[in-house]
Design an enzyme around this catalytic site. Structure first.
Site, PDB file in Angstrom:
ATOM      1  N   ASP A 149       0.839  -1.197   0.000  1.00  0.00           N
ATOM      2  CA  ASP A 149       0.000   0.000   0.000  1.00  0.00           C
ATOM      3  C   ASP A 149       0.878   1.252   0.000  1.00  0.00           C
ATOM      4  O   ASP A 149       1.765   1.398   0.842  1.00  0.00           O
ATOM      5  CB  ASP A 149      -0.882  -0.006   1.254  1.00  0.00           C
ATOM      6  CG  ASP A 149      -1.808   1.197   1.341  1.00  0.00           C
ATOM      7  OD1 ASP A 149      -2.991   1.068   0.990  1.00  0.00           O
ATOM      8  OD2 ASP A 149      -1.345   2.278   1.770  1.00  0.00           O
ATOM      9  N   TYR A 154       2.745  10.191  -0.446  1.00  0.00           N
ATOM     10  CA  TYR A 154       3.826   9.670   0.387  1.00  0.00           C
ATOM     11  C   TYR A 154       5.199   9.998  -0.184  1.00  0.00           C
ATOM     12  O   TYR A 154       6.200   9.937   0.529  1.00  0.00           O
ATOM     13  CB  TYR A 154       3.724   8.146   0.538  1.00  0.00           C
ATOM     14  CG  TYR A 154       2.506   7.629   1.249  1.00  0.00           C
ATOM     15  CD1 TYR A 154       1.622   8.474   1.932  1.00  0.00           C
ATOM     16  CD2 TYR A 154       2.211   6.269   1.245  1.00  0.00           C
ATOM     17  CE1 TYR A 154       0.493   7.975   2.575  1.00  0.00           C
ATOM     18  CE2 TYR A 154       1.094   5.763   1.888  1.00  0.00           C
ATOM     19  CZ  TYR A 154       0.232   6.626   2.549  1.00  0.00           C
ATOM     20  OH  TYR A 154      -0.873   6.116   3.175  1.00  0.00           O
ATOM     21  N   LYS A 169      -3.144   5.848  -3.968  1.00  0.00           N
ATOM     22  CA  LYS A 169      -4.232   6.755  -3.594  1.00  0.00           C
ATOM     23  C   LYS A 169      -4.151   8.081  -4.339  1.00  0.00           C
ATOM     24  O   LYS A 169      -3.050   8.621  -4.569  1.00  0.00           O
ATOM     25  CB  LYS A 169      -4.201   7.020  -2.082  1.00  0.00           C
ATOM     26  CG  LYS A 169      -4.209   5.754  -1.259  1.00  0.00           C
ATOM     27  CD  LYS A 169      -4.130   6.035   0.233  1.00  0.00           C
ATOM     28  CE  LYS A 169      -3.815   4.765   0.985  1.00  0.00           C
ATOM     29  NZ  LYS A 169      -2.384   4.406   0.887  1.00  0.00           N
ATOM     30  N   HIS A 213      -7.852   9.571  -1.326  1.00  0.00           N
ATOM     31  CA  HIS A 213      -7.099   9.541  -0.069  1.00  0.00           C
ATOM     32  C   HIS A 213      -7.854  10.157   1.106  1.00  0.00           C
ATOM     33  O   HIS A 213      -7.663   9.742   2.251  1.00  0.00           O
ATOM     34  CB  HIS A 213      -5.754  10.245  -0.256  1.00  0.00           C
ATOM     35  CG  HIS A 213      -4.687   9.754   0.674  1.00  0.00           C
ATOM     36  ND1 HIS A 213      -3.355   9.818   0.384  1.00  0.00           N
ATOM     37  CD2 HIS A 213      -4.759   9.162   1.900  1.00  0.00           C
ATOM     38  CE1 HIS A 213      -2.649   9.306   1.382  1.00  0.00           C
ATOM     39  NE2 HIS A 213      -3.480   8.906   2.320  1.00  0.00           N
TER      40      HIS A 213
END
Length: 281
Positions: free
Chosen positions: A47, A52, A77, A110
């Site tokens: 994931d 990120y 996401k 997200h």
């Protein structure tokens, strides 16, 4: 006993491994090795997210693993601030490019609001973003679609115009913070709940009440917390940057008794000092 190859089945029939390897807060310069270790140890569900900043490194680990693509489950996401149809399509292309993959197994919105304006209303934008998710799903380049951090209102808002319901809602979830309103509503609508921060970002690890239950099983608190999610039919996404922790998190060769599950499910917040999503609970 829970194995890394055990699966849940999403509402569209797509199989998803019951334990994922999360990469939130893993910096780019550590992400490739962390994911490579997870894959080597048998994890098959990874994931990540565009925000990120580690998609490229995650993709490198996946592509260099030698594991057949069809044997992996990869989630990413859509950035929380993207609330337009065209913007969502463009961000999806960026994610596929970063990961160097032809498709995702799961793509999530997200959050229902931008991270710098938590709790703000973006109902119209979320419906537009969901329309793009449906387009992506219908193209075959995402095998499943869903959301993250959505509460009951946010889900109902998407339902109002959706042709395809979300298949997953990824939320903050751990012992003592199980978000019962969202979890119950999601399950009633055949939406799988995923637990990010199932260890409360480490906050559970020194809780004496949780430790007392853990001692029954000769397990670690982390193992108990992960198994707790699974026995509640919730999919945990533990993360780790040290190979030993990654390996330990996957050693779930025990089952929590019904009596102990009752104790854990009735426990007050086991990590009250940690940051909580104020729009949920």
């Amino acid at each position: 006993m829970t194995k890394l190859t055990d699966t849940f089945t999403l509402s569209n029939g797509h199989k998803i491994p019951k334990i994922g390897f999360g990469t939130w807060q893993i910096p780019a310069n550590e992400a490739k090795q962390a994911v490579a270790d997870a894959l080597d140890l048998g994890y098959r569900h990874i994931d990540t997210a565009l925000v990120y900043g580690n998609e490229k490194e995650v993709g490198q680990a996946i592509n260099e693993s030698g594991i057949q693509r069809e044997d992996l489950f990869v989630t990413s996401k859509l950035p929380a601030q993207t609330k337009t149809y065209e913007g969502a399509l463009a961000d999806f292309e960026t994610t596929l490019h970063n990961l160097n993959l032809d498709y995702l197994d799961l793509y999530l919105i997200h959050a229902p609001w931008p991270w710098d304006n938590i709790g703000s209303n973006h109902d119209k934008g979320n419906r537009e973003a969901w329309r793009a998710m449906e387009t992506i799903y219908n193209s075959g380049r995402a095998k499943a679609i869903g959301v993250s951090n959505f509460n009951v209102h946010d889900l109902d808002n998407v339902f109002a115009t959706a042709k395809i319901k979300p298949m997953v809602d990824q939320i903050q979830y751990y012992i003592g913070f199980t978000e019962p309103k969202i979890t119950t509503f999601a399950k009633q609508n055949d939406i799988l709940v995923e637990a990010y921060s199932p260890l409360a970002t480490g906050g559970l690890l020194h809780n004496p009440e949780v430790q007392a239950v853990t001692d029954h099983y000769h397990a670690s608190v982390a193992q108990l917390a992960i198994q707790f999610c699974i026995q509640n039919d919730v999919l945990p996404l533990p993360k780790a940057t040290h190979r030993a922790h990654t390996e330990n998190n996957a050693q779930l060769d025990f089952e929590i008794s019904a009596e102990d599950m009752k104790v854990l499910n009735q426990m007050p917040d086991a990590a009250p000092s940690k940051t909580h999503n104020a729009t949920q609970g």
